[in-house]
Design a protein around this motif. Structure first.
Motif, PDB file in Angstrom:
ATOM      1  N   GLU A 130      -0.685  11.971 -39.086  1.00 32.58           N
ATOM      2  CA  GLU A 130      -1.179  11.269 -37.896  1.00 32.58           C
ATOM      3  C   GLU A 130      -0.199  11.551 -36.766  1.00 32.58           C
ATOM      4  O   GLU A 130       0.997  11.329 -36.920  1.00 32.58           O
ATOM      5  CB  GLU A 130      -1.235   9.762 -38.134  1.00 32.58           C
ATOM      6  N   GLN A 132       1.142  11.019 -32.762  1.00 30.64           N
ATOM      7  CA  GLN A 132       1.211  10.239 -31.536  1.00 30.64           C
ATOM      8  C   GLN A 132       2.088  11.065 -30.605  1.00 30.64           C
ATOM      9  O   GLN A 132       2.622  12.089 -31.015  1.00 30.64           O
ATOM     10  CB  GLN A 132       1.811   8.864 -31.808  1.00 30.64           C
ATOM     11  N   HIS A 135       5.674  11.883 -31.806  1.00 30.24           N
ATOM     12  CA  HIS A 135       5.939  11.294 -33.117  1.00 30.24           C
ATOM     13  C   HIS A 135       4.823  11.678 -34.078  1.00 30.24           C
ATOM     14  O   HIS A 135       3.720  12.004 -33.664  1.00 30.24           O
ATOM     15  CB  HIS A 135       6.002   9.764 -33.040  1.00 30.24           C
ATOM     16  N   ALA A 136       5.134  11.588 -35.356  1.00 36.26           N
ATOM     17  CA  ALA A 136       4.110  11.833 -36.373  1.00 36.26           C
ATOM     18  C   ALA A 136       4.425  10.988 -37.598  1.00 36.26           C
ATOM     19  O   ALA A 136       5.582  10.651 -37.869  1.00 36.26           O
ATOM     20  CB  ALA A 136       4.065  13.310 -36.753  1.00 36.26           C
ATOM     21  N   ARG A 137       3.371  10.659 -38.303  1.00 34.06           N
ATOM     22  CA  ARG A 137       3.505   9.952 -39.580  1.00 34.06           C
ATOM     23  C   ARG A 137       2.872  10.841 -40.633  1.00 34.06           C
ATOM     24  O   ARG A 137       1.745  11.309 -40.477  1.00 34.06           O
ATOM     25  CB  ARG A 137       2.774   8.620 -39.524  1.00 34.06           C
ATOM     26  N   ARG A 139       2.015  10.990 -44.716  1.00 36.57           N
ATOM     27  CA  ARG A 139       1.932  10.314 -46.011  1.00 36.57           C
ATOM     28  C   ARG A 139       1.499  11.332 -47.051  1.00 36.57           C
ATOM     29  O   ARG A 139       0.661  12.200 -46.775  1.00 36.57           O
ATOM     30  CB  ARG A 139       0.944   9.163 -45.947  1.00 36.57           C
ATOM     31  N   ASP A 162       5.930   7.822 -47.560  1.00 40.28           N
ATOM     32  CA  ASP A 162       5.485   7.572 -46.190  1.00 40.28           C
ATOM     33  C   ASP A 162       6.658   7.915 -45.275  1.00 40.28           C
ATOM     34  O   ASP A 162       7.723   7.291 -45.368  1.00 40.28           O
ATOM     35  CB  ASP A 162       5.080   6.107 -46.032  1.00 40.28           C
ATOM     36  N   THR A 163       6.488   8.910 -44.422  1.00 44.03           N
ATOM     37  CA  THR A 163       7.586   9.371 -43.576  1.00 44.03           C
ATOM     38  C   THR A 163       7.206   9.294 -42.103  1.00 44.03           C
ATOM     39  O   THR A 163       6.047   9.429 -41.727  1.00 44.03           O
ATOM     40  CB  THR A 163       7.977  10.827 -43.910  1.00 44.03           C
ATOM     41  N   GLY A 164       8.220   9.096 -41.266  1.00 47.46           N
ATOM     42  CA  GLY A 164       8.068   9.119 -39.816  1.00 47.46           C
ATOM     43  C   GLY A 164       8.885  10.267 -39.261  1.00 47.46           C
ATOM     44  O   GLY A 164      10.027  10.486 -39.683  1.00 47.46           O
ATOM     45  N   TRP A 165       8.314  11.003 -38.321  1.00 48.27           N
ATOM     46  CA  TRP A 165       8.972  12.170 -37.736  1.00 48.27           C
ATOM     47  C   TRP A 165       8.973  12.047 -36.216  1.00 48.27           C
ATOM     48  O   TRP A 165       8.076  11.457 -35.634  1.00 48.27           O
ATOM     49  CB  TRP A 165       8.238  13.441 -38.133  1.00 48.27           C
ATOM     50  N   ARG A 166       9.986  12.651 -35.594  1.00 49.33           N
ATOM     51  CA  ARG A 166      10.061  12.668 -34.130  1.00 49.33           C
ATOM     52  C   ARG A 166      10.401  14.083 -33.690  1.00 49.33           C
ATOM     53  O   ARG A 166      11.214  14.765 -34.320  1.00 49.33           O
ATOM     54  CB  ARG A 166      11.142  11.698 -33.654  1.00 49.33           C
ATOM     55  N   SER A 176      12.309   8.264 -40.553  1.00 47.39           N
ATOM     56  CA  SER A 176      12.177   7.183 -41.532  1.00 47.39           C
ATOM     57  C   SER A 176      11.470   7.698 -42.773  1.00 47.39           C
ATOM     58  O   SER A 176      10.699   8.650 -42.712  1.00 47.39           O
ATOM     59  CB  SER A 176      11.385   6.006 -40.947  1.00 47.39           C
TER      60      SER A 176
END
Length: 184
Positions: A130, A132, A135-137, A139, A162-166, A176
């Motif tokens: 996903e 934004q 940013h990206a998420r 899973r 579940d990871t968060g990317w920038r 995260s």
């Protein structure tokens, strides 16, 4: 099939049964109508080619997604190479993991795991991405295995990740991560 060059110098192709003559007749009719039919055929062919190009371009991955998938591939490779520094290089300075795990703690945890096991394997599932702005998420489900170098791993476990990317200066950095076992 018969290929021959007539006295006019243009090659002809004819099949038994007269298929070649039917094509020749259509072409002659097109030329006889001032080229209007041939012109419409050319326009239709160009439009079809443009539509095909648009379709192919629409199916292509966007550069940010491709770069993110490459970063995920680098993380996968660093884990399987047992390279804690390579893992840390993909983490943002403000990385946060489970129970307050920071960037340096994640590097140390990876190094400990890599020292403990001679072989480390990752089998990632499909990525659910996903986006934004910046940013990206991501899973995914993944199976991690560890062993001492024998043919079969000593242990393996399936995880929900579940990871968060920038996006930082054109590179995707992991900011995260949460992981939970799929089976308890």
């Amino acid at each position: 099939m018969d290929h021959r060059a007539p006295p006019g110098g243009k090659a002809q192709c004819s099949y038994a049964g007269g298929i070649g003559t039917a094509v020749e007749a259509r072409m002659a009719r097109a030329r006889g109508e001032g080229g209007a039919v041939a012109g419409r055929c050319r326009v239709a062919a160009v439009l079809a080619l443009c539509a095909l190009c648009a379709l192919v371009a629409g199916c292509a991955r966007t550069p940010p997604e491709q770069a993110l998938r490459e970063a995920m591939g680098e993380l996968h490779a660093a884990i399987e190479a047992r390279d804690a520094g390579g893992v840390a290089a993909l983490l943002a300075g403000d990385f946060i993991g489970p129970r307050g795990l920071d960037r340096d703690g994640a590097r140390r945890l990876a190094a400990l795991h890599f020292m403990r096991h001679g072989d480390v394997g990752v089998l990632p599932g499909p990525l659910d991405i996903e986006f934004q702005e910046g940013h990206a998420r991501v899973r995914l489900d993944a199976v991690l295995s560890a062993g001492s170098g024998r043919m079969l791993p000593d242990s393996a476990r399936a995880w929900q990740v579940d990871t968060g990317w920038r996006l930082v200066d054109g590179d995707w950095k992991l900011v995260s991560a949460e992981w939970t076992p799929m089976l308890r």
